[in-house]
Design an enzyme around this catalytic site. Structure first.
Site, PDB file in Angstrom:
ATOM      1  N   CYS A 168      91.986  46.465  16.997  1.00 11.13           N
ATOM      2  CA  CYS A 168      91.698  45.290  16.177  1.00 11.13           C
ATOM      3  C   CYS A 168      90.818  45.684  14.995  1.00 11.13           C
ATOM      4  O   CYS A 168      89.811  46.373  15.171  1.00 11.13           O
ATOM      5  CB  CYS A 168      91.005  44.232  17.022  1.00 11.13           C
ATOM      6  SG  CYS A 168      90.481  42.789  16.070  1.00 11.13           S
TER       7      CYS A 168
ATOM      8  N   CYS B 179      87.659  38.758  19.272  1.00 11.83           N
ATOM      9  CA  CYS B 179      87.069  38.237  18.022  1.00 11.83           C
ATOM     10  C   CYS B 179      87.929  37.187  17.330  1.00 11.83           C
ATOM     11  O   CYS B 179      87.577  36.717  16.247  1.00 11.83           O
ATOM     12  CB  CYS B 179      86.750  39.386  17.059  1.00 11.83           C
ATOM     13  SG  CYS B 179      88.192  40.153  16.304  1.00 11.83           S
TER      14      CYS B 179
ATOM     15  N   CYS C  28     105.108  41.241  16.665  1.00 11.91           N
ATOM     16  CA  CYS C  28     105.256  41.559  15.248  1.00 11.91           C
ATOM     17  C   CYS C  28     103.876  41.402  14.597  1.00 11.91           C
ATOM     18  O   CYS C  28     103.417  40.294  14.363  1.00 11.91           O
ATOM     19  CB  CYS C  28     106.284  40.610  14.638  1.00 11.91           C
ATOM     20  SG  CYS C  28     106.805  41.024  12.986  1.00 11.91           S
TER      21      CYS C  28
END
Length: 130
Positions: A47, A99, A119
């Site tokens: 992330c 988050c 995706c």
């Protein structure tokens, strides 16, 4: 899992304009423009907001859509799926479980073994090569 929360100013300081628009405002990058859509190296996709490991390159495949696509996350607990009714359609939005950064969408047209296509936006990811 401990949640990561930051002020809008902190997010803007951490992310570039595209990353902020995609990860924090649920935007998207244009197809075939992200840095990872055609990445063939082995590694882990994390992330952009908090570094949580999300996808392993072993589950990445060429979907033909122009965005990095995976058939499963590293751990299902690392992502949250949210019903998205924007743009006049119903889709399943994928966000980081730690988050809440917008990652992309998941669709039921992927390969075996899951039949899913996560995706994702390159702007929402960082890559750590093995």
């Amino acid at each position: 899992m401990e949640e990561v929360t930051k002020t809008d100013a902190e997010w803007k300081n951490q992310l570039n304009d595209l990353q902020y628009r995609v990860a924090r405002q649920a935007g998207t990058e244009r197809a075939f423009t992200g840095i990872y859509w055609d990445n063939k190296k082995e590694g882990i996709y994390n992330c952009i907001g908090c570094g949580l490991p999300l996808f392993d390159s072993k589950t990445k495949y060429k979907s033909g859509t122009g965005w990095p696509s995976y058939y499963q996350p590293i751990d299902p607990c690392n992502v949250k799926i949210i019903r998205d009714t924007s743009l006049g359609m119903v889709r399943e939005e994928v966000v980081c479980a730690r988050c809440d950064s917008h990652l992309g969408h998941v669709f039921p047209d992927g390969p075996k073994p899951t039949g899913l296509r996560y995706c994702m936006n390159s702007a929402s990811l960082t890559f750590v090569e093995k």
